[in-house]
Enzyme design. Structure first.
Site, PDB file in Angstrom:
ATOM      1  N   HIS A 204      -6.836   7.054   8.278  1.00 50.49           N
ATOM      2  CA  HIS A 204      -5.855   7.364   6.903  1.00 50.49           C
ATOM      3  C   HIS A 204      -6.502   7.742   5.805  1.00 50.49           C
ATOM      4  O   HIS A 204      -5.746   7.842   5.022  1.00 50.49           O
ATOM      5  CB  HIS A 204      -5.066   6.069   6.916  1.00 50.49           C
TER       6      HIS A 204
HETATM    7  N1  UDP Z   1      -3.909  -3.121   9.968  1.00 49.82           N
HETATM    8  C1  UDP Z   1      -2.757  -3.608  10.434  1.00 49.82           C
HETATM    9  N2  UDP Z   1      -2.008  -2.855  11.448  1.00 49.82           N
HETATM   10  C2  UDP Z   1      -2.476  -1.684  11.567  1.00 49.82           C
HETATM   11  C3  UDP Z   1      -3.582  -0.884  11.068  1.00 49.82           C
HETATM   12  C4  UDP Z   1      -4.369  -1.762   9.928  1.00 49.82           C
HETATM   13  O1  UDP Z   1      -2.712  -4.740  10.685  1.00 49.82           O
HETATM   14  O2  UDP Z   1      -1.567  -0.614  12.029  1.00 49.82           O
HETATM   15  C5  UDP Z   1      -4.862  -3.961   9.267  1.00 49.82           C
HETATM   16  C6  UDP Z   1      -6.319  -4.097   9.650  1.00 49.82           C
HETATM   17  O3  UDP Z   1      -6.439  -4.675  10.624  1.00 49.82           O
HETATM   18  C7  UDP Z   1      -6.769  -4.578   8.428  1.00 49.82           C
HETATM   19  C8  UDP Z   1      -5.986  -4.232   7.353  1.00 49.82           C
HETATM   20  O4  UDP Z   1      -4.784  -3.591   8.062  1.00 49.82           O
HETATM   21  O5  UDP Z   1      -7.103  -5.904   8.421  1.00 49.82           O
HETATM   22  C9  UDP Z   1      -6.467  -2.936   6.247  1.00 49.82           C
HETATM   23  O6  UDP Z   1      -6.728  -1.844   7.071  1.00 49.82           O
HETATM   24  P1  UDP Z   1      -6.685  -0.383   6.355  1.00 49.82           P
HETATM   25  O7  UDP Z   1      -7.280   0.354   7.281  1.00 49.82           O
HETATM   26  O8  UDP Z   1      -5.135  -0.265   6.199  1.00 49.82           O
HETATM   27  O9  UDP Z   1      -7.375  -0.284   4.903  1.00 49.82           O
HETATM   28  P2  UDP Z   1      -8.905   0.002   4.477  1.00 49.82           P
HETATM   29  O10 UDP Z   1      -9.801  -1.407   4.945  1.00 49.82           O
HETATM   30  O11 UDP Z   1      -9.448   1.068   4.828  1.00 49.82           O
HETATM   31  O12 UDP Z   1      -8.615   0.230   2.999  1.00 49.82           O
END
Ligand code: UDP
Length: 356
Positions: A204
């Protein structure tokens, strides 16, 4: 009674805030008010996390999402400023590196409300990432910088924080607290039929979804490893779904809607490798002893690379394919407790009660 205003708005912040809110509830003399900016608003990007993680219902719900970065951050700034004036918090608490983080920190600093930043000091050294700009500016206006790692402490030191009045503290990573606390409730996503050892993918980051060439090369890599290594399960972020459909790409994988946190924990635990461009998911792979291939050119979590737990493959089809084949089903052991072992939230809550 000290009053803290917590600003959240995006999926990773719900996970991080859930454990700190629980720790704050355990310490006396602390009232937490939660403001949700609305940056993520779908049921599967926001609502499900409040239900599953038992986060207090937001006291203040904004509805700011969409538009350019400037417009989104600006609208949040206006409304958060009003909320601070109205609720008169003693301190503001922000998480991570989103537009909600920056808007909250800036609004508070201008009103002379001290700011605590959870996940301070992380750097990718890539100023084209909106998250990098948000982190650097948030750290600059914070007086309590809660760092998850030694690398974060060292980054702030290099930026001259040793000479400032701000307190720079290593507390470990609240995401490890969350993974440990909620793991007993891990549950498979409804309707998904795959055997253990699948590749869990997430995608993403704007640098990948907004660049048609990178997106095409990544999709090509996913299709290859899905056919040649193990089935790929990809919970698709709404931004990525739009980008893939606009680019007319065909993804050969188990494409599912974004899953709740309990389902994500199950997917992590049952995977054979994690393929991601997420920040948080790189660490979660490590918490679950899974190898990770990261589809970015840099990472803020450099200690994972040093430990050999994570490999950067950029957006190059062959590099991703080779890294997946090299790492698939390797066992990763957290022998050095890189992220604090689950005590970060309690430390943060205790420090907040002491400093106010
Ligand atoms: N996550 C979730 N469901 C999904 C994808 C991600 O619960 O379908 C969780 C993931 O395990 C993590 C959190 O969302 O704990 C944040 O992840 P994301 O990749 O959205 O954000 P980033 O860390 O890249 O800012």
């Amino acid at each position: 009674m000290k009053r803290i205003l917590t600003i959240i708005g995006a999926r990773p912040q719900f996970v991080k805030a859930s454990v700190v809110s629980k720790a704050l509830q355990r310490v006396a003399e602390m009232e937490e008010i939660v403001l949700h900016t609305g940056q993520h608003f779908d049921e599967n990007m926001s609502g499900v996390f409040f239900e599953q993680l038992g986060i207090p219902r937001p006291d203040i719900q904004l509805n700011v999402h969409g538009g350019t970065h400037g417009s989104m951050t600006g609208r949040m700034l206006i409304e958060i400023e009003q909320a601070i004036i109205c609720h008169k918090p003693d301190r503001l608490l922000v998480y991570g590196d989103t537009n909600s983080t920056l808007a909250g920190a800036l609004a508070a600093a201008k009103l002379h409300v001290p700011v605590a930043h959870v996940e301070a000091g992380l750097r990718s050294f890539n100023m084209r990432m909106p998250e990098e700009i948000n982190r650097i500016l948030t750290d600059q206006v914070s007086d309590l910088l809660f760092c998850p790692t030694d690398a974060a402490i060292s980054n702030l030191h290099d930026e001259g924080f040793g000479n400032k009045l701000a307190q720079v503290l290593k507390v470990g990573d609240v995401m490890q607290d969350a993974a440990i606390f909620f793991s007993p409730r891990a549950a498979p996503p409804a309707g998904l039929a795959v055997r253990d050892g699948f590749i869990l993918a997430t995608l993403h980051r704007a640098e990948n979804t907004d660049d048609p060439e990178r997106l095409r090369d990544i999709v090509c890599a996913i299709n290859k490893v899905h056919g040649e290594v193990a089935p790929v399960v990809l919970p698709l972020h709404p931004r990525t779904r739009n980008a893939i459909s606009q680019a007319g790409l065909n993804v050969e994988a188990h494409l599912i809607e974004p899953v709740g946190y309990f389902e994500m924990l199950w997917l992590l635990a049952h995977s054979g490798l994690v393929l991601t461009d997420s920040g948080g998911v790189q660490k979660e792979a490590y918490f679950f002893g899974k190898p990770c291939v990261t589809m970015r050119d840099q990472t803020e979590w450099v200690e994972l690379i040093e430990q050999g737990a994570n490999e950067l493959a950029g957006a190059n089809t062959q590099a991703i394919e080779r890294a997946v084949k090299r790492n698939y089903a390797r066992k990763i052991v957290d022998s050095v407790h890189l992220y604090g072992g689950g005590t970060a939230a309690a430390q943060i809550a205790n420090i907040l009660t002491q400093v106010g």
